[in-house]
Scaffold this motif. Sequence first.
Motif, PDB file in Angstrom:
ATOM      1  N   VAL A 192       0.812  -1.223   0.000  1.00 19.35           N
ATOM      2  CA  VAL A 192       0.000   0.000   0.000  1.00 19.35           C
ATOM      3  C   VAL A 192       0.846   1.274   0.000  1.00 19.35           C
ATOM      4  O   VAL A 192       0.605   2.190  -0.777  1.00 19.35           O
ATOM      5  CB  VAL A 192      -0.958   0.013   1.219  1.00 19.35           C
ATOM      6  CG1 VAL A 192      -1.532   1.394   1.461  1.00 19.35           C
ATOM      7  CG2 VAL A 192      -2.095  -0.960   0.981  1.00 19.35           C
ATOM      8  N   PHE A 193       1.847   1.322   0.864  1.00 21.01           N
ATOM      9  CA  PHE A 193       2.586   2.585   1.010  1.00 21.01           C
ATOM     10  C   PHE A 193       3.457   2.909  -0.200  1.00 21.01           C
ATOM     11  O   PHE A 193       3.624   4.072  -0.549  1.00 21.01           O
ATOM     12  CB  PHE A 193       3.430   2.559   2.297  1.00 21.01           C
ATOM     13  CG  PHE A 193       2.648   2.973   3.510  1.00 21.01           C
ATOM     14  CD1 PHE A 193       1.377   2.477   3.733  1.00 21.01           C
ATOM     15  CD2 PHE A 193       3.158   3.879   4.417  1.00 21.01           C
ATOM     16  CE1 PHE A 193       0.625   2.860   4.832  1.00 21.01           C
ATOM     17  CE2 PHE A 193       2.416   4.279   5.532  1.00 21.01           C
ATOM     18  CZ  PHE A 193       1.149   3.763   5.736  1.00 21.01           C
ATOM     19  N   ALA A 194       4.011   1.887  -0.834  1.00 23.76           N
ATOM     20  CA  ALA A 194       4.930   2.152  -1.958  1.00 23.76           C
ATOM     21  C   ALA A 194       4.177   2.367  -3.263  1.00 23.76           C
ATOM     22  O   ALA A 194       4.682   3.062  -4.148  1.00 23.76           O
ATOM     23  CB  ALA A 194       5.908   0.996  -2.110  1.00 23.76           C
ATOM     24  N   ALA A 213      -6.975  -0.607  -2.222  1.00 20.71           N
ATOM     25  CA  ALA A 213      -7.165   0.302  -3.365  1.00 20.71           C
ATOM     26  C   ALA A 213      -7.838   1.595  -2.904  1.00 20.71           C
ATOM     27  O   ALA A 213      -7.887   2.574  -3.645  1.00 20.71           O
ATOM     28  CB  ALA A 213      -7.991  -0.386  -4.446  1.00 20.71           C
ATOM     29  N   THR A 214      -8.337   1.560  -1.680  1.00 20.36           N
ATOM     30  CA  THR A 214      -8.902   2.741  -1.013  1.00 20.36           C
ATOM     31  C   THR A 214      -7.898   3.898  -0.995  1.00 20.36           C
ATOM     32  O   THR A 214      -8.293   5.058  -0.963  1.00 20.36           O
ATOM     33  CB  THR A 214      -9.218   2.354   0.454  1.00 20.36           C
ATOM     34  OG1 THR A 214      -9.850   1.081   0.488  1.00 20.36           O
ATOM     35  CG2 THR A 214     -10.069   3.384   1.149  1.00 20.36           C
ATOM     36  N   LYS A 215      -6.615   3.558  -0.982  1.00 22.49           N
ATOM     37  CA  LYS A 215      -5.572   4.566  -0.797  1.00 22.49           C
ATOM     38  C   LYS A 215      -5.212   5.220  -2.143  1.00 22.49           C
ATOM     39  O   LYS A 215      -6.070   5.786  -2.757  1.00 22.49           O
ATOM     40  CB  LYS A 215      -4.357   3.922  -0.098  1.00 22.49           C
ATOM     41  CG  LYS A 215      -4.743   3.174   1.191  1.00 22.49           C
ATOM     42  CD  LYS A 215      -5.309   4.118   2.222  1.00 22.49           C
ATOM     43  CE  LYS A 215      -5.608   3.517   3.576  1.00 22.49           C
ATOM     44  NZ  LYS A 215      -6.688   2.570   3.661  1.00 22.49           N
ATOM     45  N   ASN A 343      -6.906   8.405   6.915  1.00 17.72           N
ATOM     46  CA  ASN A 343      -6.745   7.876   5.564  1.00 17.72           C
ATOM     47  C   ASN A 343      -5.411   8.351   4.975  1.00 17.72           C
ATOM     48  O   ASN A 343      -4.736   9.214   5.558  1.00 17.72           O
ATOM     49  CB  ASN A 343      -7.914   8.320   4.688  1.00 17.72           C
ATOM     50  CG  ASN A 343      -8.161   7.337   3.548  1.00 17.72           C
ATOM     51  OD1 ASN A 343      -7.558   6.263   3.481  1.00 17.72           O
ATOM     52  ND2 ASN A 343      -9.041   7.702   2.648  1.00 17.72           N
ATOM     53  N   LEU A 344      -5.034   7.825   3.816  1.00 18.89           N
ATOM     54  CA  LEU A 344      -3.758   8.212   3.191  1.00 18.89           C
ATOM     55  C   LEU A 344      -3.839   7.985   1.694  1.00 18.89           C
ATOM     56  O   LEU A 344      -4.760   7.346   1.200  1.00 18.89           O
ATOM     57  CB  LEU A 344      -2.615   7.405   3.808  1.00 18.89           C
ATOM     58  CG  LEU A 344      -2.630   5.883   3.659  1.00 18.89           C
ATOM     59  CD1 LEU A 344      -1.770   5.414   2.506  1.00 18.89           C
ATOM     60  CD2 LEU A 344      -2.162   5.224   4.939  1.00 18.89           C
ATOM     61  N   GLY A 345      -2.857   8.563   0.989  1.00 25.33           N
ATOM     62  CA  GLY A 345      -2.791   8.373  -0.463  1.00 25.33           C
ATOM     63  C   GLY A 345      -3.770   9.259  -1.213  1.00 25.33           C
ATOM     64  O   GLY A 345      -3.977   9.088  -2.411  1.00 25.33           O
TER      65      GLY A 345
HETATM   66  C1  LIG Z   1      -1.016  -0.840   5.197  1.00 28.19           C
HETATM   67  C2  LIG Z   1      -2.497  -1.019   5.123  1.00 28.19           C
HETATM   68  N1  LIG Z   1      -3.004  -2.232   4.811  1.00 28.19           N
HETATM   69  C3  LIG Z   1      -4.328  -2.438   4.740  1.00 28.19           C
HETATM   70  C4  LIG Z   1      -5.228  -1.419   4.997  1.00 28.19           C
HETATM   71  C5  LIG Z   1      -6.697  -1.733   4.945  1.00 28.19           C
HETATM   72  O1  LIG Z   1      -7.339  -1.177   3.856  1.00 28.19           O
HETATM   73  P1  LIG Z   1      -8.900  -0.827   3.807  1.00 28.19           P
HETATM   74  O2  LIG Z   1      -9.135   0.319   4.729  1.00 28.19           O
HETATM   75  O3  LIG Z   1      -9.178  -0.515   2.370  1.00 28.19           O
HETATM   76  O4  LIG Z   1      -9.644  -2.044   4.264  1.00 28.19           O
HETATM   77  C6  LIG Z   1      -4.743  -0.143   5.329  1.00 28.19           C
HETATM   78  C7  LIG Z   1      -5.601   1.019   5.624  1.00 28.19           C
HETATM   79  O5  LIG Z   1      -6.697   1.077   6.004  1.00 28.19           O
HETATM   80  C8  LIG Z   1      -3.350   0.064   5.397  1.00 28.19           C
HETATM   81  O6  LIG Z   1      -2.831   1.262   5.712  1.00 28.19           O
END
Ligand SMILES: Cc1ncc(COP(=O)(O)O)c(C=O)c1O
Length: 398
Positions: A192-194, A213-215, A343-345
């Motif tokens: 997610v972060f990269a 994919a939320t990010k 939230n982020l991204g």
């Molecule tokens: C590193 C990481 N993994 C997984 C998630 C989970 O994603 P979601 O909120 O789309 O369920 C998040 C953030 O919420 C996250 O920062």
Amino acid sequence: MSSPRKSRDPKTLRPATALVHGASVRSQFDETSEALFLTQGYLYDTMEIAEARFKGDEPGLIYSRFSNPTVGMFEKRMALLEGAEAARATASGMAAVTASLMGQVKAGDHVVAAKALFGSCLYVVEELLPRFGVESTLVEGTDLEAWRAAMRPNTRTAFLESPTNPTLEVIDIAAVAEIVHEAGATLVVDNVFATPLQQRPLALGADCVVYSATKHIDGQGRTLGGVILGNEKFVSTHIHNFLRQTGPCLSPFNAWVMLKSLETLHVRVAAQSRSAERVAEYLSGHPRIKRVLYPGRPDHPQYSIARKQMSGGGTLVAFEIDGGKKAAFAFANQLSIIGISNNLGDAKSLITHPETTTHQRLKPEQRAALGIGPGLLRLSVGLEDVEDLVEDIGRALG
Ligand SMILES: Cc1ncc(COP(=O)(O)O)c(C=O)c1O
């Protein structure tokens, strides 16, 4: 009617082009923008066709919990970007993480994970899996000897995120993949972060990559979603049937929003990363800031690993303000452009205090071991003019 236009093998497209054109399927109306197939099911011309589809004797769509043309375009575009053979979309990032682990294990198996995990991922590894007879061991992610020592004959899979949330620790993915494979297990990486543009875990040896994919993928604060990617064998053995039968599928509407977002992903991530670097530089010279963590800076503790496996420093900056929780709260409350959100991204810059929000459920000693102190803040840098962000931070610190 056959098209006079030549089509190019999508696998040969560079990422920015694949993000705009990859995996588009046009309907009979020849639309320019990908169509949204907001449908639960599909009609069969005859009962015989329905029977053949259910038996798997004939290709075709059956039900949107299993497959949908808009979700399919999103999955295939993500697979192109990641260089993966297969991808499955899910309703959220947590649905992707849960399925990627639960889909592989059975009672009596063992899972190893890095300690520095997003709180809900930690819940899955530490609390949920053991309830079903799957033991788990948490290790210091940057300590390769700890990974090696944790492997057992029944270790089925290993899980890590890098850079980690929220301290942006960088774990050597290739080295962990080697250890995990020697033990006969698989490696799942939460990327997610990269983002897929700055780190390719599959190319580094991981067996599976998961995203919220939320990010960055949505990147504009609208929809939740997730993706699981891997080779055809991994996805068909561990993921496909698990998702199909348990049902954490992505809504076609959300898939369509994400598909449109992918068109701008490379532009957003590049701009946000440039701004994050500038903000990190500004913070590092400020007398009220005790420490700045940004994987793109030479003073980051794992800078050499970051350089080896990432092509950018990312869009997040973590920093510790002098004066603990009181100072951190007072600073964030004074910000006028940067919003307070976990939230982020996002296109909007967002700041959070991990100790009291995302990592609140951890025990104080767990937080201390991860370096999540009362003065730590995590800033997700958005698309605003970076000089406005620097001014906002400067005023709030002043
Ligand atoms: C590193 C990481 N993994 C997984 C998630 C989970 O994603 P979601 O909120 O789309 O369920 C998040 C953030 O919420 C996250 O920062």
